[in-house]
Design a protein around this motif. Sequence first.
Motif, PDB file in Angstrom:
ATOM      1  N   PRO A   8       9.848  13.379  -4.074  1.00 24.71           N
ATOM      2  CA  PRO A   8       8.662  12.926  -3.341  1.00 24.71           C
ATOM      3  C   PRO A   8       7.522  13.934  -3.467  1.00 24.71           C
ATOM      4  O   PRO A   8       7.746  15.140  -3.532  1.00 24.71           O
ATOM      5  CB  PRO A   8       9.148  12.825  -1.896  1.00 24.71           C
ATOM      6  N   ARG A   9       6.310  13.427  -3.490  1.00 23.36           N
ATOM      7  CA  ARG A   9       5.123  14.254  -3.648  1.00 23.36           C
ATOM      8  C   ARG A   9       4.459  14.516  -2.303  1.00 23.36           C
ATOM      9  O   ARG A   9       4.621  13.768  -1.360  1.00 23.36           O
ATOM     10  CB  ARG A   9       4.140  13.534  -4.566  1.00 23.36           C
ATOM     11  N   PHE A  10       3.681  15.572  -2.231  1.00 27.61           N
ATOM     12  CA  PHE A  10       2.779  15.881  -1.113  1.00 27.61           C
ATOM     13  C   PHE A  10       3.470  15.955   0.238  1.00 27.61           C
ATOM     14  O   PHE A  10       2.874  15.651   1.263  1.00 27.61           O
ATOM     15  CB  PHE A  10       1.640  14.865  -1.045  1.00 27.61           C
ATOM     16  N   GLY A  11       4.744  16.338   0.270  1.00 23.38           N
ATOM     17  CA  GLY A  11       5.454  16.455   1.540  1.00 23.38           C
ATOM     18  C   GLY A  11       5.949  15.143   2.114  1.00 23.38           C
ATOM     19  O   GLY A  11       6.460  15.110   3.234  1.00 23.38           O
ATOM     20  N   PHE A  12       5.806  14.050   1.372  1.00 21.72           N
ATOM     21  CA  PHE A  12       6.336  12.772   1.837  1.00 21.72           C
ATOM     22  C   PHE A  12       7.848  12.777   1.710  1.00 21.72           C
ATOM     23  O   PHE A  12       8.437  13.655   1.098  1.00 21.72           O
ATOM     24  CB  PHE A  12       5.750  11.603   1.028  1.00 21.72           C
ATOM     25  N   ARG A  13       8.487  11.754   2.267  1.00 23.10           N
ATOM     26  CA  ARG A  13       9.943  11.616   2.163  1.00 23.10           C
ATOM     27  C   ARG A  13      10.277  10.509   1.175  1.00 23.10           C
ATOM     28  O   ARG A  13       9.477   9.602   0.931  1.00 23.10           O
ATOM     29  CB  ARG A  13      10.523  11.331   3.537  1.00 23.10           C
ATOM     30  N   GLU A  14      11.470  10.593   0.614  1.00 22.87           N
ATOM     31  CA  GLU A  14      11.883   9.712  -0.476  1.00 22.87           C
ATOM     32  C   GLU A  14      11.787   8.229  -0.138  1.00 22.87           C
ATOM     33  O   GLU A  14      11.463   7.408  -1.000  1.00 22.87           O
ATOM     34  CB  GLU A  14      13.319  10.054  -0.878  1.00 22.87           C
ATOM     35  N   HIS A  15      12.048   7.848   1.105  1.00 25.03           N
ATOM     36  CA  HIS A  15      12.069   6.432   1.467  1.00 25.03           C
ATOM     37  C   HIS A  15      10.667   5.817   1.604  1.00 25.03           C
ATOM     38  O   HIS A  15      10.542   4.601   1.672  1.00 25.03           O
ATOM     39  CB  HIS A  15      12.830   6.226   2.780  1.00 25.03           C
ATOM     40  N   GLN A  16       9.618   6.621   1.631  1.00 21.57           N
ATOM     41  CA  GLN A  16       8.284   6.101   1.915  1.00 21.57           C
ATOM     42  C   GLN A  16       7.675   5.361   0.725  1.00 21.57           C
ATOM     43  O   GLN A  16       7.737   5.818  -0.408  1.00 21.57           O
ATOM     44  CB  GLN A  16       7.356   7.238   2.342  1.00 21.57           C
ATOM     45  N   VAL A  17       7.088   4.193   1.048  1.00 21.42           N
ATOM     46  CA  VAL A  17       6.362   3.390   0.070  1.00 21.42           C
ATOM     47  C   VAL A  17       4.995   3.095   0.693  1.00 21.42           C
ATOM     48  O   VAL A  17       4.881   2.855   1.889  1.00 21.42           O
ATOM     49  CB  VAL A  17       7.118   2.087  -0.263  1.00 21.42           C
ATOM     50  N   PHE A  18       3.952   3.119  -0.125  1.00 24.01           N
ATOM     51  CA  PHE A  18       2.573   2.982   0.343  1.00 24.01           C
ATOM     52  C   PHE A  18       1.872   1.839  -0.390  1.00 24.01           C
ATOM     53  O   PHE A  18       2.275   1.457  -1.480  1.00 24.01           O
ATOM     54  CB  PHE A  18       1.800   4.289   0.076  1.00 24.01           C
ATOM     55  N   TRP A  19       0.799   1.340   0.221  1.00 25.58           N
ATOM     56  CA  TRP A  19      -0.053   0.374  -0.447  1.00 25.58           C
ATOM     57  C   TRP A  19      -1.483   0.582  -0.041  1.00 25.58           C
ATOM     58  O   TRP A  19      -1.773   1.304   0.913  1.00 25.58           O
ATOM     59  CB  TRP A  19       0.401  -1.038  -0.222  1.00 25.58           C
ATOM     60  N   ASN A  20      -2.391  -0.032  -0.798  1.00 28.88           N
ATOM     61  CA  ASN A  20      -3.806   0.103  -0.477  1.00 28.88           C
ATOM     62  C   ASN A  20      -4.420  -1.269  -0.256  1.00 28.88           C
ATOM     63  O   ASN A  20      -3.743  -2.296  -0.380  1.00 28.88           O
ATOM     64  CB  ASN A  20      -4.548   0.895  -1.568  1.00 28.88           C
TER      65      ASN A  20
END
Length: 78
Positions: A8-20
């Motif tokens: 994971p990048r930027f201190g995020f956790r592996e389970h996180q998914v993002f959208w815009n």
Amino acid sequence: MAAATREPRFGFREHQVFWNQRGEVACACCHVPYPGSDTWVFERWEEITPAMARQMLRELGQLLPCECCGKKPSLLAH
């Protein structure tokens, strides 16, 4: 799609998914922009929370996966 093998990048956790706001989807291990960057702010990136994922599943009948690796948002709180 190949599974993500990156950390994971930027201190995020592996389970996180993002959208815009344009509907692009990226997991924490792929192409999510740096939080607070112009891209993050102007494209309105945010995490797909378990509640948002459940709503997505109800409305679309599927979970939208990361466009890079295919990782899907979690339905469980972490």
